[in-house]
Scaffold this active site. Sequence first.
Site, mmCIF file in Angstrom:
data_model
loop_
_atom_site.group_PDB
_atom_site.id
_atom_site.type_symbol
_atom_site.label_atom_id
_atom_site.label_comp_id
_atom_site.label_asym_id
_atom_site.label_seq_id
_atom_site.Cartn_x
_atom_site.Cartn_y
_atom_site.Cartn_z
ATOM 1 N N HIS A 74 -10.709 2.110 25.379
ATOM 2 C CA HIS A 74 -11.087 1.307 24.272
ATOM 3 C C HIS A 74 -10.136 1.860 22.964
ATOM 4 O O HIS A 74 -10.595 2.838 22.491
ATOM 5 C CB HIS A 74 -12.497 1.208 23.889
ATOM 6 C CG HIS A 74 -13.159 0.499 22.563
ATOM 7 N ND1 HIS A 74 -13.668 -0.742 22.785
ATOM 8 C CD2 HIS A 74 -13.014 0.800 21.499
ATOM 9 C CE1 HIS A 74 -13.875 -1.062 21.713
ATOM 10 N NE2 HIS A 74 -13.532 -0.552 20.756
ATOM 11 N N ARG A 76 -18.478 -9.638 20.647
ATOM 12 C CA ARG A 76 -19.406 -8.503 20.187
ATOM 13 C C ARG A 76 -18.768 -7.652 19.275
ATOM 14 O O ARG A 76 -19.033 -7.742 18.041
ATOM 15 C CB ARG A 76 -20.081 -7.510 21.600
ATOM 16 C CG ARG A 76 -21.230 -6.961 20.925
ATOM 17 C CD ARG A 76 -21.154 -5.656 20.448
ATOM 18 N NE ARG A 76 -20.230 -4.578 20.971
ATOM 19 C CZ ARG A 76 -19.940 -3.525 20.285
ATOM 20 N NH1 ARG A 76 -20.420 -3.089 19.127
ATOM 21 N NH2 ARG A 76 -19.542 -2.464 20.979
ATOM 22 N N ASP A 77 -17.884 -6.617 19.469
ATOM 23 C CA ASP A 77 -17.360 -5.910 18.836
ATOM 24 C C ASP A 77 -16.564 -6.483 17.631
ATOM 25 O O ASP A 77 -16.259 -6.014 16.528
ATOM 26 C CB ASP A 77 -16.536 -4.873 19.633
ATOM 27 C CG ASP A 77 -16.087 -3.551 18.978
ATOM 28 O OD1 ASP A 77 -16.413 -3.538 17.713
ATOM 29 O OD2 ASP A 77 -15.160 -2.755 19.649
ATOM 30 N N HIS A 112 -8.236 1.171 19.129
ATOM 31 C CA HIS A 112 -8.059 0.509 17.970
ATOM 32 C C HIS A 112 -6.623 0.407 17.530
ATOM 33 O O HIS A 112 -5.945 1.757 17.639
ATOM 34 C CB HIS A 112 -9.020 0.978 16.867
ATOM 35 C CG HIS A 112 -10.343 0.325 16.863
ATOM 36 N ND1 HIS A 112 -10.896 -0.052 16.060
ATOM 37 C CD2 HIS A 112 -11.259 0.325 18.109
ATOM 38 C CE1 HIS A 112 -12.285 -0.600 16.362
ATOM 39 N NE2 HIS A 112 -12.404 -0.210 17.595
ATOM 40 N N CYS A 141 -11.822 -0.909 10.627
ATOM 41 C CA CYS A 141 -12.365 0.458 10.766
ATOM 42 C C CYS A 141 -12.948 0.774 9.366
ATOM 43 O O CYS A 141 -12.413 0.530 8.492
ATOM 44 C CB CYS A 141 -10.947 1.416 10.903
ATOM 45 S SG CYS A 141 -11.363 3.059 10.930
ATOM 46 N N ASN A 174 -9.516 -3.693 16.536
ATOM 47 C CA ASN A 174 -9.538 -3.303 18.046
ATOM 48 C C ASN A 174 -7.726 -3.984 18.385
ATOM 49 O O ASN A 174 -7.430 -4.704 17.860
ATOM 50 C CB ASN A 174 -10.379 -4.386 18.728
ATOM 51 C CG ASN A 174 -11.704 -3.877 19.016
ATOM 52 O OD1 ASN A 174 -12.230 -2.819 19.620
ATOM 53 N ND2 ASN A 174 -12.364 -4.206 17.927
#
Lengths: 311, 311
Positions: free
Chosen positions: A213, A21-22, A215, A246, A255
């Site tokens: 979570h 997903r991300d 990055h 980003c 991530n």
Amino acid sequence: MTMQNKLAWPKKITVCEVGPRDGLQNEKVLLTVEQKIELIERSVQAGAKIIEIGSFVHPKAVPQMADTDEVVKKMKRVDGVEYRALVMNLRGLERAEAVGIKKAKLTVSASPTHSLKNLNKTPEEAVRGFAECAKYAAAHGIELSGAISTAFGCCFEGRVPLEQVISVVKCFKEIGVSELSLSDTTGMANPQQVYEYSVKVREQFTDIDWVLHFHNTRGMGLSNVMAGMLAGIERYDSCFAGLGGCPFAPGASGNIATEDLVHMLSEMGIDTGYDLAEGIAIGRRVREFIGHDTDSSVLRAGRCSDIVIEQ
Amino acid sequence: MTMQNKLAWPKKITVCEVGPRDGLQNEKVLLTVEQKIELIERSVQAGAKIIEIGSFVHPKAVPQMADTDEVVKKMKRVDGVEYRALVMNLRGLERAEAVGIKKAKLTVSASPTHSLKNLNKTPEEAVRGFAECAKYAAAHGIELSGAISTAFGCCFEGRVPLEQVISVVKCFKEIGVSELSLSDTTGMANPQQVYEYSVKVREQFTDIDWVLHFHNTRGMGLSNVMAGMLAGIERYDSCFAGLGGCPFAPGASGNIATEDLVHMLSEMGIDTGYDLAEGIAIGRRVREFIGHDTDSSVLRAGRCSDIVIEQ
């Protein structure tokens, strides 16, 4: 005073794979249903116990996720694995339910400016707007996970105060969500801040399961994991091959890469239940699918054990 | 039990800029004397209190460092700054002395296999071979710094045991060296190991000033700094723009970037006395000089404060 030789890290860490997903939603290339299924099934095989398989949002808004229903219908599922999907509203949750998803993620930005600009709602209003979803989820046996984005910093407001994060947490509690992630969407968190926020939210909300979570935008991703572990948090999102990026820093890292996270933890003697060799193979496969290089240290340099030369 | 909100980091960290030596010696492009002097003088201006300006080794072995004598003669020096140079033997130390260098670094590999292959000497024999240098340094008011390379891992032996590192430390003590760095030359150290080794060497050798030297080969560079800080170590080598690389992992990241280190510490509220904006400008200048991109997160993504949008 003699210092301990070991810091108080958890013995076991749960890696939550958010790549399908991300990661993929930030790529220009649209993967096929088969490619997505391969990545999901292999990640689970490698050891992912929580995996974010896609989102049920409007296909025009996020074309990369338009086929999530089909992916979920066709993929093989393994018992005990949490297949998590992002939803934005009741319509998305109904779609998730229709294909048998048992865990849905709801995202709210902790930053009032960011939230107002995006949704014309304060963060607190945004969470309360999910009350209907919470009711539906409870009625259909779907577990909810709340994600608090820009929990550490926001490109409009700079550092986001802990009090603001706590105000959002309280709203999530009110609607009955018991798993929450603090997301460093903008890559602005630092280890001191992560430690402080993690300690405080854990103390104040003892009945919530916490996820972090991060990055790696400014190289602090794994350091932030360390800080979270020192504060006792045991669940970390990461993304195969380090996809993500980003939007506010073009070309920046995304991530934290699953293979980098698993590698570091494995070197530290912390159990993830994740097969690192397979994790690396999946990272390579992701790169084949998307057709470009990504920010993953271990994909570039190999594992520590890889450079040991046989004599 | 209530956890503290702050971990026990040092309040102040000394950044040792190793770029002019450890960084540039790995580049194909030979910088001019003027370019090197610009980088050295600007780094000192930015706040570097310890800077490795070059090495006095055979010019055929390391052509990048052939003009170190000239660089040292021409550069402006600032009182209170340690201008450190790498030497391999008495001949190098004499060259350093001739141009007024007051601090010299001697490197020995902790790994017996590595040391035997390179020098046909065990690590302990290699240190004892520096006894003559130590005598000369004492007689000429030169301070010595010992660097223990492959202190955490070696590409021939894998993980290097702490006992082996301690054996080398003892030899350095015997010849009178009181500042030592543990260098993760191969980028194999992990935070647990760094914490353990750092705590143990600090406890066993209370009269030695410790420096840690990390590469970001597998993304653990800044996490290792955190581990070192938690063990109380206050000095860290870093390299402008993250130059360095790893000969065993082509394309891999090099030393931790000075601007990434200073950025993280500054975000954590730890004082480095280093001007980050100027550090970033130096990193950009380094890239201009060498003509290629480097692994520096902050050069790519900017500081946290850079992405905050004025409204």
